[in-house]
Every structure is written in structure tokens, then in C-alpha cells.
Design a protein around this motif. Structure first.
Motif, PDB file in Angstrom:
ATOM      1  N   ASN A   1       2.489  -9.006   0.226  1.00  0.00           N
ATOM      2  CA  ASN A   1       2.655 -10.384   0.685  1.00  0.00           C
ATOM      3  C   ASN A   1       2.785 -11.290  -0.536  1.00  0.00           C
ATOM      4  OD1 ASN A   1       2.737 -12.733   2.112  1.00  0.00           O
ATOM      5  ND2 ASN A   1       0.625 -12.639   2.852  1.00  0.00           N
ATOM      6  N   VAL A   2       3.957 -11.884  -0.685  1.00  0.00           N
ATOM      7  CA  VAL A   2       4.211 -12.788  -1.806  1.00  0.00           C
ATOM      8  C   VAL A   2       3.888 -14.211  -1.351  1.00  0.00           C
ATOM      9  CG1 VAL A   2       5.958 -13.691  -3.389  1.00  0.00           C
ATOM     10  CG2 VAL A   2       5.981 -11.269  -2.736  1.00  0.00           C
ATOM     11  N   GLY A   3       3.064 -14.899  -2.123  1.00  0.00           N
ATOM     12  CA  GLY A   3       2.642 -16.249  -1.777  1.00  0.00           C
ATOM     13  C   GLY A   3       3.738 -17.280  -1.976  1.00  0.00           C
TER      14      GLY A   3
ATOM     15  N   VAL B   1      -3.615   8.398  -6.086  1.00  0.00           N
ATOM     16  CA  VAL B   1      -3.193   7.540  -7.185  1.00  0.00           C
ATOM     17  C   VAL B   1      -3.380   6.082  -6.776  1.00  0.00           C
ATOM     18  CG1 VAL B   1      -1.256   6.794  -8.619  1.00  0.00           C
ATOM     19  CG2 VAL B   1      -1.590   9.223  -8.148  1.00  0.00           C
ATOM     20  N   GLN B   2      -4.183   5.379  -7.566  1.00  0.00           N
ATOM     21  CA  GLN B   2      -4.409   3.959  -7.338  1.00  0.00           C
ATOM     22  C   GLN B   2      -3.293   3.172  -8.023  1.00  0.00           C
ATOM     23  OE1 GLN B   2      -7.544   1.918  -9.576  1.00  0.00           O
ATOM     24  NE2 GLN B   2      -8.283   1.155  -7.606  1.00  0.00           N
ATOM     25  N   ILE B   3      -2.713   2.248  -7.267  1.00  0.00           N
ATOM     26  CA  ILE B   3      -1.626   1.422  -7.786  1.00  0.00           C
ATOM     27  C   ILE B   3      -2.070  -0.030  -7.733  1.00  0.00           C
ATOM     28  CG2 ILE B   3       0.795   0.739  -7.495  1.00  0.00           C
ATOM     29  CD1 ILE B   3       0.996   3.442  -5.800  1.00  0.00           C
ATOM     30  N   ARG B   4      -1.995  -0.710  -8.873  1.00  0.00           N
ATOM     31  CA  ARG B   4      -2.309  -2.141  -8.955  1.00  0.00           C
ATOM     32  C   ARG B   4      -1.061  -2.866  -9.421  1.00  0.00           C
ATOM     33  NH1 ARG B   4      -8.286  -1.901 -11.721  1.00  0.00           N
ATOM     34  NH2 ARG B   4      -9.371  -1.317  -9.810  1.00  0.00           N
ATOM     35  N   LEU B   5      -0.640  -3.847  -8.632  1.00  0.00           N
ATOM     36  CA  LEU B   5       0.598  -4.567  -8.897  1.00  0.00           C
ATOM     37  C   LEU B   5       0.336  -6.049  -9.071  1.00  0.00           C
ATOM     38  CD1 LEU B   5       3.833  -4.608  -8.754  1.00  0.00           C
ATOM     39  CD2 LEU B   5       3.487  -5.211  -6.356  1.00  0.00           C
ATOM     40  N   GLN B   6       0.977  -6.643 -10.073  1.00  0.00           N
ATOM     41  CA  GLN B   6       0.996  -8.096 -10.263  1.00  0.00           C
ATOM     42  C   GLN B   6       2.427  -8.481 -10.572  1.00  0.00           C
ATOM     43  OE1 GLN B   6      -1.863  -9.213 -13.291  1.00  0.00           O
ATOM     44  NE2 GLN B   6      -3.423  -9.535 -11.729  1.00  0.00           N
ATOM     45  N   VAL B   7       2.996  -9.345  -9.725  1.00  0.00           N
ATOM     46  CA  VAL B   7       4.373  -9.795  -9.925  1.00  0.00           C
ATOM     47  C   VAL B   7       4.487 -11.285  -9.656  1.00  0.00           C
ATOM     48  CG1 VAL B   7       5.573  -7.623  -9.457  1.00  0.00           C
ATOM     49  CG2 VAL B   7       4.970  -9.106  -7.569  1.00  0.00           C
ATOM     50  N   SER B   8       5.575 -11.863 -10.156  1.00  0.00           N
ATOM     51  CA  SER B   8       5.873 -13.276  -9.888  1.00  0.00           C
ATOM     52  C   SER B   8       7.390 -13.412  -9.773  1.00  0.00           C
ATOM     53  CB  SER B   8       5.337 -14.159 -11.020  1.00  0.00           C
ATOM     54  OG  SER B   8       5.935 -13.803 -12.250  1.00  0.00           O
ATOM     55  N   GLY B   9       7.847 -14.589  -9.367  1.00  0.00           N
ATOM     56  CA  GLY B   9       9.279 -14.852  -9.296  1.00  0.00           C
ATOM     57  C   GLY B   9       9.972 -14.230  -8.105  1.00  0.00           C
ATOM     58  N   LEU B  10       9.228 -13.889  -7.059  1.00  0.00           N
ATOM     59  CA  LEU B  10       9.820 -13.310  -5.862  1.00  0.00           C
ATOM     60  C   LEU B  10       9.878 -14.344  -4.739  1.00  0.00           C
ATOM     61  CD1 LEU B  10       8.043  -9.826  -5.812  1.00  0.00           C
ATOM     62  CD2 LEU B  10      10.395 -10.312  -6.500  1.00  0.00           C
ATOM     63  N   THR B  11      10.698 -14.071  -3.735  1.00  0.00           N
ATOM     64  CA  THR B  11      10.781 -14.925  -2.559  1.00  0.00           C
ATOM     65  C   THR B  11       9.487 -14.792  -1.756  1.00  0.00           C
ATOM     66  OG1 THR B  11      13.143 -14.514  -2.471  1.00  0.00           O
ATOM     67  CG2 THR B  11      12.140 -15.405  -0.487  1.00  0.00           C
ATOM     68  N   PRO B  12       8.880 -15.908  -1.349  1.00  0.00           N
ATOM     69  CA  PRO B  12       7.658 -15.819  -0.540  1.00  0.00           C
ATOM     70  C   PRO B  12       7.887 -15.027   0.747  1.00  0.00           C
ATOM     71  CG  PRO B  12       7.958 -18.043  -1.364  1.00  0.00           C
ATOM     72  CD  PRO B  12       9.220 -17.291  -1.686  1.00  0.00           C
ATOM     73  N   GLY B  13       6.838 -14.322   1.176  1.00  0.00           N
ATOM     74  CA  GLY B  13       6.894 -13.548   2.414  1.00  0.00           C
ATOM     75  C   GLY B  13       6.516 -12.096   2.195  1.00  0.00           C
ATOM     76  N   ILE B  14       6.787 -11.293   3.216  1.00  0.00           N
ATOM     77  CA  ILE B  14       6.421  -9.875   3.210  1.00  0.00           C
ATOM     78  C   ILE B  14       7.586  -9.052   2.666  1.00  0.00           C
ATOM     79  CG2 ILE B  14       5.613  -7.947   4.624  1.00  0.00           C
ATOM     80  CD1 ILE B  14       3.694 -10.301   4.583  1.00  0.00           C
ATOM     81  N   HIS B  15       7.261  -8.111   1.774  1.00  0.00           N
ATOM     82  CA  HIS B  15       8.276  -7.273   1.128  1.00  0.00           C
ATOM     83  C   HIS B  15       7.875  -5.803   1.196  1.00  0.00           C
ATOM     84  CE1 HIS B  15      10.500 -10.565  -0.965  1.00  0.00           C
ATOM     85  NE2 HIS B  15       9.325 -11.175  -0.850  1.00  0.00           N
TER      86      HIS B  15
END
Length: 192
Positions: A131-133, A71-85
Motif C-alpha cells: 500500500n503506497v501512501g 526469507v524475510q523481505i523488508r521494502l522501503q520505496v518512494s516516488g510511486l503512485t498512491p494505492g495498492i500495488h
């Protein structure tokens, strides 16, 4: 007599040629439905999850597609704390705010231990960290070969209890059971 036979042969040949000529776009994989009608080709298996934060605000989307590799998963998110999650599939299709505990544990139909580096793992729902920018945004893509979108299979994400996608506050260490020390759940989306 010869001319009428040639004429009849030409008509039959033209009719056969017309019936057998098809383009790639018109070929149906399903064949006939038994009632003389062409069956529609099967739709590709796909699902989505609208990702919300602890306030219930939509912050992104994930798309899921069945592929030969998994299963291919494509994610786009915003509004998160920068760094690795940490980023996982959880075993319940519920995302109740503010802490998303209703999403349950990691999706784990094979009863493994957590983590890619765990000799008794990983869970079916374990995914690579995201990785959140510095702008709070992340785009990620992963293939999970341990799950499917085919209903009725024990490892299906589309089961009777549902499943969800969860983003955690901290990085997943890929070995500590049960959740890789990835911290609080900060975002969640029901897969469906």
C-alpha cells in the motif's frame, strides 16, 4: 610430598578452569578449522535489491534475510503512485528500463499457478500487495516461506540466472494466472 601434590593440583585446576571459561561472545559455532585456528561463525544469509523506476532512478531498497520461517523481505520505496500495488519476485536478475520485461515471469521453480487464492498456487515469488501512501512512499515487510537464500537449492533467490523484485502498477487479485492482473511493471531491483 603432600604439599607439592596440592600445589600441582591447584595449578592444574586453575589451568583447566581458565581454558574452560568462555563468554557467550567468544563461543564459535564453527569449532576449529583443523589447523588449530578457530573457525569464524557463518554469516547470516542476506541479500539486497536497489529498487529503480522506469527512468533508472533509485527509489528505494529491499533487504532479504534467511529466517527459520522463510526469507524475510523488508521494502522501503518512494516516488510511486498512491494505492495498492502488486509485488512479486521474478525469475531473472535483470531490470532493464523502461518496462522491466527482462525480469522474466514470476519466480516459480515448483511450476504452480499464480495466486494465494488459486487452488493450484501460489508461485514461490508471489507476495502480498503493498500500500503506497498519498506521499508516494511505502514500507512493507513479508515472509516468503517458499524461497531461500541458500545457494544451490532449486528455490534459491541467489541462483545462476538471478532473481529480481518487481512492483506493478495495479493490485494483484491473488488468483489470475500468470500475474494477478497486476498491470505494468513500474519498479524493479535485482536481488543479490
Amino acid at each position: 610430598m603432600r604439599n607439592s601434590n596440592k600445589w600441582l593440583a591447584a595449578i592444574c585446576f586453575a589451568a583447566l578452569a581458565g581454558c574452560s571459561s568462555t563468554t557467550g561472545a567468544s563461543v564459535m559455532t564453527g569449532g576449529h578449522d583443523g589447523h588449530g585456528q578457530h573457525a569464524e561463525p557463518a554469516a547470516p544469509l542476506a541479500a539486497k535489491a536497489n529498487i529503480i523506476n522506469g527512468k533508472g532512478e533509485t527509489i528505494g531498497m529491499a533487504e532479504f534475510a534467511e529466517t527459520p520461517a522463510g526469507v524475510q523481505i523488508r521494502l522501503q520505496v518512494s516516488g510511486l503512485t498512491p494505492g495498492i500495488h502488486g509485488f512479486h519476485i521474478h525469475a531473472k536478475g535483470k531490470c532493464d528500463i523502461p518496462d522491466f520485461k527482462t525480469a522474466g515471469d514470476h519466480f516459480n521453480p515448483q511450476m504452480k499457478k499464480h495466486g494465494f487464492h488459486n487452488p493450484q498456487g501460489p508461485h514461490a515469488g508471489d507476495l502480498p500487495n503493498i500500500n503506497v501512501g498519498s506521499d508516494g512512499k511505502a514500507t512493507a515487510e513479508a515472509i516468503d516461506k517458499r524461497v531461500t537464500l541458500v545457494r544451490g537449492k532449486p528455490n534459491s533467490l541467489l541462483n545462476s540466472e538471478g532473481t529480481s523484485l518487481v512492483i506493478h502498477a495495479d493490485p494483484d487479485d491473488y488468483q489470475t494466472d500468470p500475474a494477478g492482473n497486476s498491470g505494468a511493471r513500474v519498479a524493479c531491483g535485482v536481488i543479490g
